[in-house]
Design an enzyme around this catalytic site. Structure first.
Site, mmCIF file in Angstrom:
data_model
loop_
_atom_site.group_PDB
_atom_site.id
_atom_site.type_symbol
_atom_site.label_atom_id
_atom_site.label_comp_id
_atom_site.label_asym_id
_atom_site.label_seq_id
_atom_site.Cartn_x
_atom_site.Cartn_y
_atom_site.Cartn_z
ATOM 1 N N HIS A 277 0.815 -1.218 0.000
ATOM 2 C CA HIS A 277 0.000 0.000 0.000
ATOM 3 C C HIS A 277 0.843 1.260 0.000
ATOM 4 C CE1 HIS A 277 -0.151 0.907 4.449
ATOM 5 N NE2 HIS A 277 -0.109 -0.396 4.600
ATOM 6 N N GLU A 321 -5.404 2.034 2.168
ATOM 7 C CA GLU A 321 -5.351 0.819 2.997
ATOM 8 C C GLU A 321 -5.643 1.162 4.442
ATOM 9 O OE1 GLU A 321 -3.448 -2.489 5.420
ATOM 10 O OE2 GLU A 321 -3.178 -0.341 5.523
ATOM 11 N N GLU A 322 -5.046 2.262 4.902
ATOM 12 C CA GLU A 322 -5.174 2.611 6.319
ATOM 13 C C GLU A 322 -6.581 3.077 6.686
ATOM 14 O OE1 GLU A 322 -3.064 1.673 8.268
ATOM 15 O OE2 GLU A 322 -1.046 1.824 7.456
ATOM 16 N N ASP A 350 3.071 -6.162 3.143
ATOM 17 C CA ASP A 350 2.795 -5.021 4.012
ATOM 18 C C ASP A 350 3.654 -5.124 5.281
ATOM 19 O OD1 ASP A 350 1.647 -2.896 5.335
ATOM 20 O OD2 ASP A 350 -0.375 -3.731 5.414
HETATM 21 ZN ZN LIG Z 1 -0.866 0.540 9.023
#
Ligand SMILES: [Zn+2]
Ligand SMILES: *[C@@H]1O[C@H](CO)[C@@H](O)[C@H](O)[C@H]1NC(C)=O
Ligand SMILES: *[C@@H]1O[C@H](CO)[C@@H](O)[C@H](O)[C@H]1NC(C)=O
Ligand SMILES: *[C@@H]1O[C@H](CO)[C@@H](O)[C@H](O)[C@H]1NC(C)=O
Ligand SMILES: *[C@@H]1O[C@H](CO)[C@@H](O)[C@H](O)[C@H]1NC(C)=O
Ligand SMILES: *[C@@H]1O[C@H](CO)[C@@H](O)[C@H](O)[C@H]1NC(C)=O
Length: 504
Positions: A277, A321-322, A350
């Protein structure tokens, strides 16, 4: 990687609206024809991975994160920030420079981005230490403190009848469990609450997210089980607990971008896909999370151009993503059935370089996940064993971008080095580092900078990424064929997260 408590909240934020993918035609055509190049093999590709090159990229990425300083007062690459736009430009231009080896596309998609500026919670005469505003929470009314009586909600606050009439104009106190935090906040809002506090049914705080915004959401905090206990006693004894809640926050809708680069050579009906990400959290520059995976992919994509491939290789850099795996969810949801079937497997990378690392392999099995996931898991295991390195299995529970792939029938897996988990004594013996500390002591913090990567772990894992790409790019003959498209219900029923935060 998403934080522990926010599981599947934000996926609804991805509206169904389709935005065209913009294809770009690479400018340079000077590179030798693919056919002149030797077929990729694992040992050769691994040999090109160098710690110096990775660390150079890390320094560059930190400089890019500094572009976020004007708006956030510190380096960050959170979606919507200049640090994230800089990261996207860096990824895009790095791949573009590789010429016709890749075709690149941008996929833009809508995302919600939350920013919490200030918050305070007072319960009786206590200021609970564990009180944490939930991700994507709205502010309190007029961004001012609200004041009221704390009202205990019945059961787990998942139906409107759990909310007593006196919640109106007061602050709802709700137990975690059964339904998502977003549902509780919405029901509290509909019942007229000024704010809500969701307390844990077990020890520890609740780092949650409300997920998709709703006009009925009210300012919502999470609270630890320990700090909730004496308060529940008081409320059960009909004692009056005077409370003040204050959150200054904003939730905004933006467009952000997934970048996908696919080899122009190789069988396009049989693609090996991998992703990292591109975004960080707002709190810091995210050099380990997930600058490390982002840069590992850039480096592998760069070195791969020295070789030809038999199967197509598709690299993805996800955004959002976060905020709850927004980019990867959007991407998988937008695939036609035919396009879905062309992806033979998805590999998630990740957090490759946590300072207090463990070599972690997602325990993805064919019993609980699409067939092929276990073969991928075993590829990682075999490699660590060949290198004489230790590894551990960790739950494959929805905390990163593999989630959308698994839910949509695509085999997946990956490796990681640990986030806010605590290293055990046994793991200290296996990997070095220090027991009792987090794998990444700077997880989701300002200190996730260039000094927050272990170069040894990063090189080891980037070589393993190279191994995974080279192996499957050269041959998928021993890898299970895609089975008929089906959503894996075992997985859907048991998965706990959707990204890094709990959602339920
Ligand atoms: Zn994270
Ligand atoms: C891998 O590729 C390199 C470079 O083309 C070549 O020298 C080497 O012999 C290959 N190794 C194997 C095991 O095929
Ligand atoms: C794709 O996105 C990158 C990064 O934001 C940008 O630099 C590039 O110009 C975009 N390309 C196209 C064709 O839109
Ligand atoms: C891996 O997953 C399988 C199937 O869910 C489970 O039986 C096994 O205990 C897990 N192994 C570890 C080490 O977590
Ligand atoms: C693997 O772990 C064992 C302890 O379980 C330890 O003795 C050994 O040194 C470790 N190997 C490596 C390469 O770190
Ligand atoms: C990386 O980890 C290894 C093993 O724990 C350790 O020996 C080394 O000093 C670490 N390197 C850095 C730069 O922290």
């Amino acid at each position: 990687m998403l934080s522990w408590l926010a599981l599947s909240v934000a996926c609804a934020a991805v509206a169904a609206q389709q935005i065209p993918i913009i294809q770009s035609t690479p400018a340079s055509a000077e590179l030798p024809a693919q056919n002149d190049k030797p077929l990729v093999n694992s040992s050769a590709l691994q040999d090109h991975i160098s710690g110096d090159r990775l660390m150079e990229r890390a320094k560059k990425m930190f400089e890019i994160a500094k572009l976020g300083e004007d708006e956030y007062n510190h380096p960050t690459r959170v979606i919507g920030s200049l640090g994230h736009l800089g990261t996207l430009n860096y990824i895009y231009s790095t791949i573009l420079e590789l010429g016709e080896y890749y075709s690149i596309s941008n996929q833009s998609f809508p995302a919600v981005s939350g920013n919490i500026f200030e918050s305070r919670l007072v319960l009786g005469d206590e200021v609970p230490k564990s009180a944490a505003p939930m991700g994507l929470t709205p502010a309190t009314k007029d961004k001012e403190p609200v004041h009221g009586k704390l009202v205990l909600v019945k059961n787990e606050g998942c139906v409107s009848t759990d909310y007593p009439a006196e919640v109106t104009g007061n602050i709802a106190f709700i137990q975690r469990g059964t339904c998502p935090f977003g549902t509780k906040s919405e029901l509290a809002g509909r019942a007229g609450a000024l704010a809500a506090v969701v307390y844990n049914y077990e020890k520890g705080g609740v780092q949650g997210t409300l997920g998709t915004p709703s006009e009925y959401h009210v300012a919502t905090f999470g609270l630890s089980g320990e700090e909730a206990e004496p308060i529940i006693k008081k409320l059960e004894n009909k004692e009056y607990v005077d409370s003040i809640a204050y959150i200054d926050a904003e939730v905004k809708s933006i467009l952000t971008v997934n970048i996908v680069a696919q080899t122009t050579q190789g069988d396009p009906d049989n693609c090996v896909m991998l992703g990292a990400h591109s975004d960080s959290v707002a709190e810091g520059p995210g050099i380990n999370d997930d600058g490390s995976g982002t840069m590992s992919l850039l480096e592998v994509a760069t070195q791969l151009t020295k070789y030809s491939v038999k199967n197509c290789v598709r690299f993805a850099w996800w955004a959002g993503e976060e905020e709850g795996l927004l980019g990867s969810d959007y991407y998988v949801a937008s695939l036609s059935k035919e396009e879905n079937q062309k992806i033979r497997l998805f590999m998630d990378y990740d957090m490759m370089a946590s300072p207090n690392f463990a070599y972690q392999v997602y325990n993805a099995t064919n019993a609980a996940n699409p067939v092929g996931s276990e073969e991928l898991r075993n590829l990682y295991v075999d490699w660590y064993e060949e290198q004489g390195l230790n590894y551990t299995f960790i739950p494959f529970d929805g905390r990163s971008d593999y989630d959308g792939f698994i839910r949509n029938g695509i085999p997946g897996g990956g490796i990681a080095t640990g986030a806010e988990g605590v290293k055990t004594k046994e793991e200290e013996a296996m990997f070095g580092g220090s027991a009792g500390d987090w794998y990444d002591p700077c997880y989701h913090q300002l200190c996730d900078g260039v000094g927050n990567v272990n170069e040894t772990a990063w090189v080891v894992n980037t070589k393993l990424i190279a191994h995974s790409v080279a192996t499957y790019a050269a041959s998928l003959k021993d890898f299970p064929k895609r089975s008929q498209f089906s959503v894996s219900s075992t997985y859907t029923d048991t998965v706990k997260y959707h990204g890094h935060k709990l959602r339920i």
